[in-house]
Design a protein around this motif. Sequence first.
Motif, PDB file in Angstrom:
ATOM      1  N   LEU A  53     -34.355  78.292  -5.293  1.00  0.00           N
ATOM      2  CA  LEU A  53     -34.050  77.898  -6.667  1.00  0.00           C
ATOM      3  C   LEU A  53     -33.151  78.933  -7.316  1.00  0.00           C
ATOM      4  O   LEU A  53     -33.355  80.146  -7.143  1.00  0.00           O
ATOM      5  N   VAL A  54     -32.151  78.470  -8.068  1.00  0.00           N
ATOM      6  CA  VAL A  54     -31.309  79.329  -8.905  1.00  0.00           C
ATOM      7  C   VAL A  54     -31.384  78.810 -10.333  1.00  0.00           C
ATOM      8  O   VAL A  54     -31.275  77.599 -10.575  1.00  0.00           O
ATOM      9  N   LEU A  55     -31.560  79.730 -11.293  1.00  0.00           N
ATOM     10  CA  LEU A  55     -31.497  79.390 -12.717  1.00  0.00           C
ATOM     11  C   LEU A  55     -30.258  80.043 -13.301  1.00  0.00           C
ATOM     12  O   LEU A  55     -30.063  81.255 -13.168  1.00  0.00           O
ATOM     13  N   ALA A  56     -29.398  79.242 -13.944  1.00  0.00           N
ATOM     14  CA  ALA A  56     -28.154  79.732 -14.534  1.00  0.00           C
ATOM     15  C   ALA A  56     -27.998  79.117 -15.921  1.00  0.00           C
ATOM     16  O   ALA A  56     -28.846  78.346 -16.378  1.00  0.00           O
ATOM     17  N   ALA A  57     -26.903  79.465 -16.595  1.00  0.00           N
ATOM     18  CA  ALA A  57     -26.641  78.919 -17.934  1.00  0.00           C
ATOM     19  C   ALA A  57     -25.154  78.800 -18.167  1.00  0.00           C
ATOM     20  O   ALA A  57     -24.362  79.598 -17.647  1.00  0.00           O
ATOM     21  N   GLU A  58     -24.768  77.827 -18.948  1.00  0.00           N
ATOM     22  CA  GLU A  58     -23.386  77.685 -19.373  1.00  0.00           C
ATOM     23  C   GLU A  58     -23.118  78.569 -20.583  1.00  0.00           C
ATOM     24  O   GLU A  58     -24.032  78.959 -21.313  1.00  0.00           O
ATOM     25  N   GLY A  59     -21.845  78.888 -20.797  1.00  0.00           N
ATOM     26  CA  GLY A  59     -21.461  79.580 -22.019  1.00  0.00           C
ATOM     27  C   GLY A  59     -21.618  81.083 -21.959  1.00  0.00           C
ATOM     28  O   GLY A  59     -21.785  81.693 -20.899  1.00  0.00           O
ATOM     29  N   LYS A  60     -21.589  81.691 -23.130  1.00  0.00           N
ATOM     30  CA  LYS A  60     -21.579  83.151 -23.281  1.00  0.00           C
ATOM     31  C   LYS A  60     -22.933  83.773 -22.997  1.00  0.00           C
ATOM     32  O   LYS A  60     -23.022  84.951 -22.644  1.00  0.00           O
ATOM     33  N   PHE A  61     -24.010  83.006 -23.150  1.00  0.00           N
ATOM     34  CA  PHE A  61     -25.362  83.548 -23.058  1.00  0.00           C
ATOM     35  C   PHE A  61     -26.114  82.954 -21.874  1.00  0.00           C
ATOM     36  O   PHE A  61     -26.044  81.748 -21.618  1.00  0.00           O
ATOM     37  N   PHE A  62     -26.850  83.810 -21.159  1.00  0.00           N
ATOM     38  CA  PHE A  62     -27.888  83.320 -20.263  1.00  0.00           C
ATOM     39  C   PHE A  62     -29.060  82.865 -21.127  1.00  0.00           C
ATOM     40  O   PHE A  62     -29.505  81.738 -21.049  1.00  0.00           O
ATOM     41  N   SER A  63     -29.557  83.748 -21.972  1.00  0.00           N
ATOM     42  CA  SER A  63     -30.514  83.395 -23.026  1.00  0.00           C
ATOM     43  C   SER A  63     -30.587  84.554 -24.001  1.00  0.00           C
ATOM     44  O   SER A  63     -30.780  85.707 -23.589  1.00  0.00           O
ATOM     45  N   ASN A  64     -30.433  84.246 -25.277  1.00  0.00           N
ATOM     46  CA  ASN A  64     -30.471  85.289 -26.302  1.00  0.00           C
ATOM     47  C   ASN A  64     -31.874  85.483 -26.865  1.00  0.00           C
ATOM     48  O   ASN A  64     -32.047  85.855 -28.021  1.00  0.00           O
ATOM     49  N   GLY A  65     -32.890  85.207 -26.029  1.00  0.00           N
ATOM     50  CA  GLY A  65     -34.269  85.504 -26.402  1.00  0.00           C
ATOM     51  C   GLY A  65     -34.968  84.368 -27.116  1.00  0.00           C
ATOM     52  O   GLY A  65     -34.543  83.211 -27.080  1.00  0.00           O
ATOM     53  N   GLY A  66     -36.071  84.712 -27.752  1.00  0.00           N
ATOM     54  CA  GLY A  66     -36.869  83.717 -28.449  1.00  0.00           C
ATOM     55  C   GLY A  66     -36.150  83.155 -29.668  1.00  0.00           C
ATOM     56  O   GLY A  66     -35.377  83.849 -30.326  1.00  0.00           O
ATOM     57  N   VAL A 103     -33.757  82.905  -7.666  1.00  0.00           N
ATOM     58  CA  VAL A 103     -32.682  83.824  -8.030  1.00  0.00           C
ATOM     59  C   VAL A 103     -32.204  83.469  -9.432  1.00  0.00           C
ATOM     60  O   VAL A 103     -31.952  82.298  -9.730  1.00  0.00           O
ATOM     61  N   ALA A 104     -32.073  84.468 -10.307  1.00  0.00           N
ATOM     62  CA  ALA A 104     -31.493  84.259 -11.637  1.00  0.00           C
ATOM     63  C   ALA A 104     -30.012  84.600 -11.585  1.00  0.00           C
ATOM     64  O   ALA A 104     -29.637  85.684 -11.119  1.00  0.00           O
ATOM     65  N   ALA A 105     -29.176  83.688 -12.047  1.00  0.00           N
ATOM     66  CA  ALA A 105     -27.744  83.933 -12.185  1.00  0.00           C
ATOM     67  C   ALA A 105     -27.488  84.266 -13.650  1.00  0.00           C
ATOM     68  O   ALA A 105     -27.354  83.363 -14.487  1.00  0.00           O
ATOM     69  N   VAL A 106     -27.450  85.549 -13.973  1.00  0.00           N
ATOM     70  CA  VAL A 106     -27.290  85.987 -15.362  1.00  0.00           C
ATOM     71  C   VAL A 106     -25.797  85.922 -15.687  1.00  0.00           C
ATOM     72  O   VAL A 106     -25.049  86.867 -15.470  1.00  0.00           O
ATOM     73  N   THR A 107     -25.403  84.783 -16.198  1.00  0.00           N
ATOM     74  CA  THR A 107     -24.002  84.460 -16.421  1.00  0.00           C
ATOM     75  C   THR A 107     -23.469  85.014 -17.740  1.00  0.00           C
ATOM     76  O   THR A 107     -22.265  84.974 -17.983  1.00  0.00           O
ATOM     77  N   GLY A 108     -24.342  85.508 -18.589  1.00  0.00           N
ATOM     78  CA  GLY A 108     -23.948  86.069 -19.879  1.00  0.00           C
ATOM     79  C   GLY A 108     -25.066  86.956 -20.403  1.00  0.00           C
ATOM     80  O   GLY A 108     -25.917  87.414 -19.642  1.00  0.00           O
ATOM     81  N   HIS A 109     -25.083  87.171 -21.705  1.00  0.00           N
ATOM     82  CA  HIS A 109     -26.086  88.056 -22.295  1.00  0.00           C
ATOM     83  C   HIS A 109     -27.502  87.537 -22.021  1.00  0.00           C
ATOM     84  O   HIS A 109     -27.771  86.338 -22.118  1.00  0.00           O
ATOM     85  N   ALA A 110     -28.404  88.470 -21.710  1.00  0.00           N
ATOM     86  CA  ALA A 110     -29.819  88.143 -21.534  1.00  0.00           C
ATOM     87  C   ALA A 110     -30.612  89.126 -22.377  1.00  0.00           C
ATOM     88  O   ALA A 110     -30.731  90.299 -22.024  1.00  0.00           O
ATOM     89  N   ALA A 111     -31.134  88.654 -23.500  1.00  0.00           N
ATOM     90  CA  ALA A 111     -31.785  89.529 -24.467  1.00  0.00           C
ATOM     91  C   ALA A 111     -33.234  89.137 -24.664  1.00  0.00           C
ATOM     92  O   ALA A 111     -33.592  87.958 -24.561  1.00  0.00           O
ATOM     93  N   GLY A 112     -34.084  90.115 -24.945  1.00  0.00           N
ATOM     94  CA  GLY A 112     -35.475  89.864 -25.279  1.00  0.00           C
ATOM     95  C   GLY A 112     -36.174  89.047 -24.214  1.00  0.00           C
ATOM     96  O   GLY A 112     -36.179  89.386 -23.027  1.00  0.00           O
ATOM     97  N   ALA A 113     -36.779  87.940 -24.630  1.00  0.00           N
ATOM     98  CA  ALA A 113     -37.476  87.070 -23.687  1.00  0.00           C
ATOM     99  C   ALA A 113     -36.529  86.494 -22.647  1.00  0.00           C
ATOM    100  O   ALA A 113     -36.945  86.170 -21.526  1.00  0.00           O
ATOM    101  N   GLY A 114     -35.232  86.375 -22.980  1.00  0.00           N
ATOM    102  CA  GLY A 114     -34.249  85.925 -21.998  1.00  0.00           C
ATOM    103  C   GLY A 114     -34.066  86.929 -20.883  1.00  0.00           C
ATOM    104  O   GLY A 114     -33.902  86.563 -19.713  1.00  0.00           O
TER     105      GLY A 114
END
Length: 244
Positions: A53-66, A103-114
């Motif tokens: 499994l791979v987790l990714a995200a579109e755009g500037k952020f992987f996840s900006n947290g809660g 595997v996490a594909a950190v495609t952008g910013h990953a902050a806090g809970a992200g």
Amino acid sequence: MATENICAVEKRGRVYLITLTGEGEHRLNSALLSAIRAAVAAVRAFPGGASALVLAAEGKFFSNGGDLAWARAGTAPADRQLAYRAALRGLVADLLALPMPTVAAVTGHAAGAGCALALAHDAVVMRASRGFLYMSEVDAGIKIDFVGEVLRQKVPDAVARRDLVMIGDKMTAAEAVRRGIVDAAVDGGVEDVVAAAVAMAEELAGRGWDGENLANIRKATWPVLWSWSKVKDYGGEAPARPRL
């Protein structure tokens, strides 16, 4: 295949790719966490042999947290926060129990809970040219509980953990690799990072491991994190740490 138009699932070879869709910040709330959990459950239910499994995200952020604005809105914000914490712990439990490499594909910013969500995977690939790992709670004045436990378990170096959690360092991919927090920094854009993560996941899938045994090894390797992820909501107070 899509899940509530928030995340999409596709298969590349032996790899299932879950992508958080859209150009937003992918802030974690009950809706997004539920969608990711539904996608993970769908992947787990697919028949077939060795996979990953791979987790990714579109755009500037992987996840900006809660999603703090969502958590504090409505007529019962305390209930929303309890639901959010329960859903986050549930997602981490899903990843720990998943019978395949992750595997996490950190495609952008990953902050806090992200950031914690990325580190909850078996391996992390991060974009070299853009984005950072950032534990924003100390700057924002937000209490951490389960997220802090993820960092404690997944960032074994005490100095690196201090710099993330207590100082709020914004770590680039190169710095995170140097400190042993992520596995690879990848040049290029989002698709290059995703391709590298898929290649790593494909290699892991090719090992042909017994999936249930792999999941049991995860639980045995991080027993405290597994215990925390499975408890019922504790109303903001940390549960007792289990004896090891």
